[in-house]
Design an enzyme around this catalytic site. Structure first.
Site, PDB file in Angstrom:
ATOM      1  N   ARG A  16     -10.088   9.683 -13.410  1.00 14.25           N
ATOM      2  CA  ARG A  16      -9.651   9.800 -12.014  1.00 14.25           C
ATOM      3  C   ARG A  16      -8.904   8.556 -11.545  1.00 14.25           C
ATOM      4  O   ARG A  16      -8.394   8.522 -10.431  1.00 14.25           O
ATOM      5  CB  ARG A  16     -10.869   9.992 -11.096  1.00 14.25           C
ATOM      6  CG  ARG A  16     -11.505  11.392 -11.172  1.00 14.25           C
ATOM      7  CD  ARG A  16     -12.686  11.444 -10.219  1.00 14.25           C
ATOM      8  NE  ARG A  16     -12.286  11.226  -8.837  1.00 14.25           N
ATOM      9  CZ  ARG A  16     -13.066  10.687  -7.900  1.00 14.25           C
ATOM     10  NH1 ARG A  16     -14.295  10.333  -8.198  1.00 14.25           N
ATOM     11  NH2 ARG A  16     -12.627  10.522  -6.665  1.00 14.25           N
ATOM     12  N   LYS A  17      -8.898   7.505 -12.374  1.00 14.58           N
ATOM     13  CA  LYS A  17      -8.322   6.228 -11.927  1.00 14.58           C
ATOM     14  C   LYS A  17      -6.856   6.073 -12.342  1.00 14.58           C
ATOM     15  O   LYS A  17      -6.493   6.334 -13.483  1.00 14.58           O
ATOM     16  CB  LYS A  17      -9.124   5.060 -12.498  1.00 14.58           C
ATOM     17  CG  LYS A  17     -10.570   5.016 -12.024  1.00 14.58           C
ATOM     18  CD  LYS A  17     -11.317   3.872 -12.691  1.00 14.58           C
ATOM     19  CE  LYS A  17     -12.770   3.831 -12.229  1.00 14.58           C
ATOM     20  NZ  LYS A  17     -13.551   2.796 -12.936  1.00 14.58           N
ATOM     21  N   ASP A  41       0.839  -1.208   0.000  1.00 14.01           N
ATOM     22  CA  ASP A  41       0.000   0.000   0.000  1.00 14.01           C
ATOM     23  C   ASP A  41       0.870   1.254   0.000  1.00 14.01           C
ATOM     24  O   ASP A  41       0.599   2.228  -0.714  1.00 14.01           O
ATOM     25  CB  ASP A  41      -0.923  -0.024   1.222  1.00 14.01           C
ATOM     26  CG  ASP A  41      -1.969   1.097   1.181  1.00 14.01           C
ATOM     27  OD1 ASP A  41      -2.371   1.496   0.072  1.00 14.01           O
ATOM     28  OD2 ASP A  41      -2.383   1.553   2.256  1.00 14.01           O
TER      29      ASP A  41
END
Lengths: 255, 255
Positions: free
Chosen positions: B219-220, B174
């Site tokens: 936006r991805k 992450d």
């Protein structure tokens, strides 16, 4: 992969036969799951090895807030119920004890030095200061094949300012779903975690993790898990998890 | 969701305008990403707020083993290169500094008490003992749109006996993919992490995390990441990650 699994299994082999370990792993109260791979809670299974009783982190401490205590009491009160005749008997839920390490006397990985080995601690229980990191307690409902975990996120778990790190959330999801898969299928390893993050979790707040059995197919156990606010009104994450049962004969053949 | 994001953004708002923060976020050396949401490294961006220079955890310390140092030197030596004329100039890689907290003066989440706020620490930098938990350094290669992270897993990250907890691995994934997405797209939030665990990581060992841009669509931002042994011979995990750019106007309208 087989060799890696073999290394992990050495910890068990030095403590007893695989068959006896497998039997122990099928008793949820004496097993845990971390990193998806599930192992016997040796401090429970072999108490005679320890000179003093280890701390059970699943019991309340002074750092637990009101929401943590409320949810703890909600599930804990259902672990023992009273019959009409006034007798006490097991309820639908059962609390799982939790400690800060797994196999104190295991040999560990091949790269593990003796110094590291002696100091190793379970990731979710490695902070001594109560309330600073992961405060959580896991309950299992065998009849309904589900688990519930009450989790209070401490100030050392920060990700975005004032909120819990996504990795800390993933850690709790892995812990809960892995424990659940173990209870259902015996020793397993995590094969996949697919986590959808819906809304961030404020630091210091208490959330509820609930896991459910989706299906079992051969060696595969499919578990889903959702994390919600303590009152269930807000969805924080949705997860599907896949666990593979460890095939000991496969490992021993080195295939 | 919008309200939650709005709370997270308060930390920025108290420090300056959104436009200036967005500008800072596009400068990788002054930004970080945690929990997928990416924030300016305020201690870098606003050094005048601090009375003493904070510790940069991305620099070597005595706990770093030979493999950690070898890989660090490998990338660090490519951060500055010498021209034919003997002059030094920027190389293809750049080291990203790393600290133990984000916004010291942020207001944080609505549930965050002043006590928690004052003690809050970044999850991956919350252990003081060098070598005990997450030792890592991140490098970015802007031209090739990839990141590399050298990670040495300490004894407090244990999952299966002698091996790293799956949650600790997810935490590093992450962190790396979120940082990468930030560099590519500005402020983002993790929307999805899909992690396939292939083989466990021995505790105390050094591994390499590499992240790659798959594609950008509106936006991805889609990032993939693999974790391998330090020499690249063994694959530990494969991940796809999706990040959503934070739409500030959307947030401000409360939609």
């Amino acid at each position: 992969m087989a060799r890696s699994l073999g290394r992990i299994c050495k910890g068990f082999q030095c403590l007893g036969s695989l068959s006896s370990i497998q039997t122990q792993l099928r008793q949820p109260s004496t097993s845990v799951s971390v990193r998806g791979t599930t192992f016997v809670r040796t401090m429970v299974a072999l108490p005679s090895l320890f000179s003093s009783k280890p701390r059970d982190f699943s019991l309340p401490n002074s750092s637990w807030g009101s929401e943590m205590m409320r949810l703890y009491e909600h599930y804990n009160s259902q672990c023992e119920v009273e019959t009409e005749g006034g007798e006490k008997q097991e309820g639908p839920w059962r609390r799982l004890p939790s400690y800060n390490r797994l196999l104190k006397y295991a040999t560990g990985g091949v790269y593990l030095s003796k110094i590291i080995q002696s100091k190793a601690r379970l990731f979710t229980r490695n902070i001594r200061d109560p309330g600073a990191a992961f405060e959580y307690v896991l309950f299992v409902n065998s009849e309904e094949q589900k688990c519930a975990c009450v989790f209070q996120a401490g100030h050392l778990l920060e990700g975005p300012p004032g909120h819990v790190h996504g990795g800390a959330i993933a850690t709790m999801i892995d812990t809960v779903t892995g424990t659940h898969a173990t209870i259902l299928s015996g020793p397993v390893m995590t094969a996949n975690l697919n986590i959808n993050y819906r809304s961030p979790i404020p630091l210091g707040s208490t959330v509820l993790l609930e896991s459910f059995l989706d299906k079992k197919e051969g060696r595969k156990t499919f578990i889903s898990c959702k994390v919600t606010s303590s009152n269930g009104s807000k969805l924080h994450t949705e997860t599907t998890a896949l666990f593979l049962s460890i095939n000991f004969s496969h490992l021993l053949l080195g295939e």
